[in-house]
Design a protein around this motif. Sequence first.
Motif, short mmCIF file in Angstrom:
data_model
loop_
_atom_site.label_atom_id
_atom_site.label_comp_id
_atom_site.label_asym_id
_atom_site.label_seq_id
_atom_site.Cartn_x
_atom_site.Cartn_y
_atom_site.Cartn_z
N MET A 1 -26.00 -3.57 -26.73
CA MET A 1 -25.29 -4.77 -26.91
C MET A 1 -24.61 -5.14 -25.82
SD MET A 1 -26.25 -5.28 -30.07
CE MET A 1 -25.66 -6.94 -30.54
N LYS A 78 -29.24 -11.55 -31.34
CA LYS A 78 -30.35 -10.89 -31.21
C LYS A 78 -31.56 -11.99 -30.86
CE LYS A 78 -30.07 -6.24 -33.78
NZ LYS A 78 -30.32 -5.67 -34.85
N THR A 154 -29.40 -10.61 -26.56
CA THR A 154 -30.03 -9.14 -26.39
C THR A 154 -31.57 -9.22 -26.97
OG1 THR A 154 -29.24 -8.40 -28.74
CG2 THR A 154 -27.49 -8.52 -26.87
N THR A 155 -31.82 -8.05 -26.36
CA THR A 155 -33.31 -7.66 -26.68
C THR A 155 -33.27 -6.00 -26.76
OG1 THR A 155 -35.49 -7.95 -25.78
CG2 THR A 155 -33.99 -7.54 -24.13
N ALA A 156 -34.64 -5.67 -27.22
CA ALA A 156 -34.86 -4.23 -26.98
C ALA A 156 -34.56 -3.62 -25.88
CB ALA A 156 -36.13 -3.74 -27.65
N LYS A 168 -28.12 2.05 -30.69
CA LYS A 168 -28.69 0.79 -31.09
C LYS A 168 -29.99 0.43 -30.16
CE LYS A 168 -25.02 -0.94 -33.78
NZ LYS A 168 -24.20 -2.38 -33.92
N ARG A 170 -30.21 -1.63 -27.27
CA ARG A 170 -30.20 -2.90 -27.07
C ARG A 170 -29.83 -3.06 -25.70
NH1 ARG A 170 -33.08 -5.90 -30.29
NH2 ARG A 170 -31.98 -7.62 -29.53
#
Length: 210
Positions: A1, A78, A154-156, A168, A170
């Motif tokens: 995040m 997300k 946000t993304t992976a 997490k 992210r």
Amino acid sequence: MCYNVQQKASIKELTEQFNATFEMPALYNPKQNISGFDHPLLPVIKDENPEVFQFLNWGLIPHWAKDDHIRKHTLNAKKETIKDVASFRDVTQQRCVLPVTGFYEWKWLDGKGKRKEKYLIQLQNEAVFGLAGLYSTWINPLNGENTNSFTLLTTAANDIMAEIHNTKKRMPLIMDIQQAQNWLRKGEDKLSRDLKTTCIESDGQLGLFG
């Protein structure tokens, strides 16, 4: 995040890099560490007027909200689920860019997060870069005042960030200047998960990761 960013660039640097002027330059307050949980007023470029930096509050308030309490839950969105989440699905085409000189993340050193290591993430060849976001305008039902606010997408995490954000996993959508312009014009989201090199500073130690 992404809840903490660094904005140390001067107005001159920002206007030259993004080819945009400041609507209200007196509001700009460069800082080493800015927390989203303070819902600060930050300079943002919106797709509807990319030639001007406008000041928006961090923490998106959807147009239907009864009050602003929701914003503590909407600092990030997300990318994969924005069309399914009520707070974001009405603003998926309202794109913006937050210019930063870095952002912070904490690596957990134990299973419960009691011991953490702080990292400042920067791009090696970009003193200033952008974070992709979405924005909204909310009218306060009590007094009729408008609040313009934004969330960061946000993304992976890529391999570098997965080592740092190791819970997490992210990361924010990071953009160089050209990618930021593409994002504002077209909504292209194939952004910099694949940027070649990132500078990461931890406790005063600077490391390069490729």
